[in-house]
Design a protein around this motif. Structure first.
Motif, mmCIF file in Angstrom:
data_model
loop_
_atom_site.group_PDB
_atom_site.id
_atom_site.type_symbol
_atom_site.label_atom_id
_atom_site.label_comp_id
_atom_site.label_asym_id
_atom_site.label_seq_id
_atom_site.Cartn_x
_atom_site.Cartn_y
_atom_site.Cartn_z
ATOM 1 N N VAL A 46 -12.374 21.960 -44.772
ATOM 2 C CA VAL A 46 -13.459 21.853 -43.800
ATOM 3 C C VAL A 46 -12.956 22.398 -42.462
ATOM 4 N N LYS A 47 -13.583 23.469 -41.981
ATOM 5 C CA LYS A 47 -13.178 24.113 -40.725
ATOM 6 C C LYS A 47 -13.930 23.538 -39.527
ATOM 7 N N ASN A 48 -15.218 23.254 -39.690
ATOM 8 C CA ASN A 48 -15.994 22.607 -38.637
ATOM 9 C C ASN A 48 -17.207 21.945 -39.265
ATOM 10 N N ILE A 49 -17.824 21.086 -38.497
ATOM 11 C CA ILE A 49 -19.016 20.365 -38.958
ATOM 12 C C ILE A 49 -20.108 20.633 -37.934
ATOM 13 N N LEU A 50 -21.222 21.177 -38.392
ATOM 14 C CA LEU A 50 -22.283 21.633 -37.501
ATOM 15 C C LEU A 50 -23.336 20.579 -37.188
ATOM 16 N N VAL A 51 -23.248 19.415 -37.816
ATOM 17 C CA VAL A 51 -24.196 18.330 -37.558
ATOM 18 C C VAL A 51 -23.431 17.062 -37.227
ATOM 19 N N GLN A 52 -24.142 16.105 -36.649
ATOM 20 C CA GLN A 52 -23.558 14.801 -36.348
ATOM 21 C C GLN A 52 -24.411 13.725 -36.993
ATOM 22 N N GLN A 53 -23.804 12.571 -37.205
ATOM 23 C CA GLN A 53 -24.556 11.453 -37.740
ATOM 24 C C GLN A 53 -25.716 11.165 -36.794
ATOM 25 N N GLY A 54 -26.901 10.981 -37.362
ATOM 26 C CA GLY A 54 -28.093 10.724 -36.575
ATOM 27 C C GLY A 54 -28.918 11.969 -36.300
ATOM 28 N N ASP A 55 -28.346 13.160 -36.529
ATOM 29 C CA ASP A 55 -29.105 14.402 -36.357
ATOM 30 C C ASP A 55 -30.216 14.487 -37.387
ATOM 31 N N GLU A 56 -31.290 15.127 -36.993
ATOM 32 C CA GLU A 56 -32.389 15.391 -37.916
ATOM 33 C C GLU A 56 -32.293 16.857 -38.329
ATOM 34 N N VAL A 57 -32.291 17.107 -39.613
ATOM 35 C CA VAL A 57 -32.280 18.487 -40.099
ATOM 36 C C VAL A 57 -33.631 18.767 -40.726
ATOM 37 N N ARG A 58 -34.094 19.981 -40.507
ATOM 38 C CA ARG A 58 -35.399 20.400 -41.024
ATOM 39 C C ARG A 58 -35.197 21.380 -42.163
#
Length: 70
Positions: A52-64
């Motif tokens: 895993v190089k990076n994570i583009l979302v955080q806990q609590g984010d809403e993804v569409r």
């Protein structure tokens, strides 16, 4: 590589939990995060092995549905 969230039958979902961190080694089908909606809770699996190089979302984010990259 960016991972696309699976279709869970809704337009948007909440990132309920992130199961990996930067630097973790993952194998194909390892769970990366948990998406939650009114209809379902789904673990999103890795489609490739690697680190895993990076994570583009955080806990609590809403993804569409149109931006389901995680």
């Amino acid at each position: 590589m960016q991972i696309q969230a699976p279709d869970i039958g809704v337009d948007k979902a909440l990132v309920a939990e992130i199961l990996v961190k930067v630097g973790d080694h993952v194998a194909v089908d390892d769970s990366l995060l948990v998406l939650e909606s009114d209809k379902a809770t789904v673990e999103v699996p890795s489609t490739a092995a690697g680190i895993v190089k990076n994570i583009l979302v955080q806990q609590g984010d809403e993804v569409r549905s149109e931006e389901r990259r995680v």
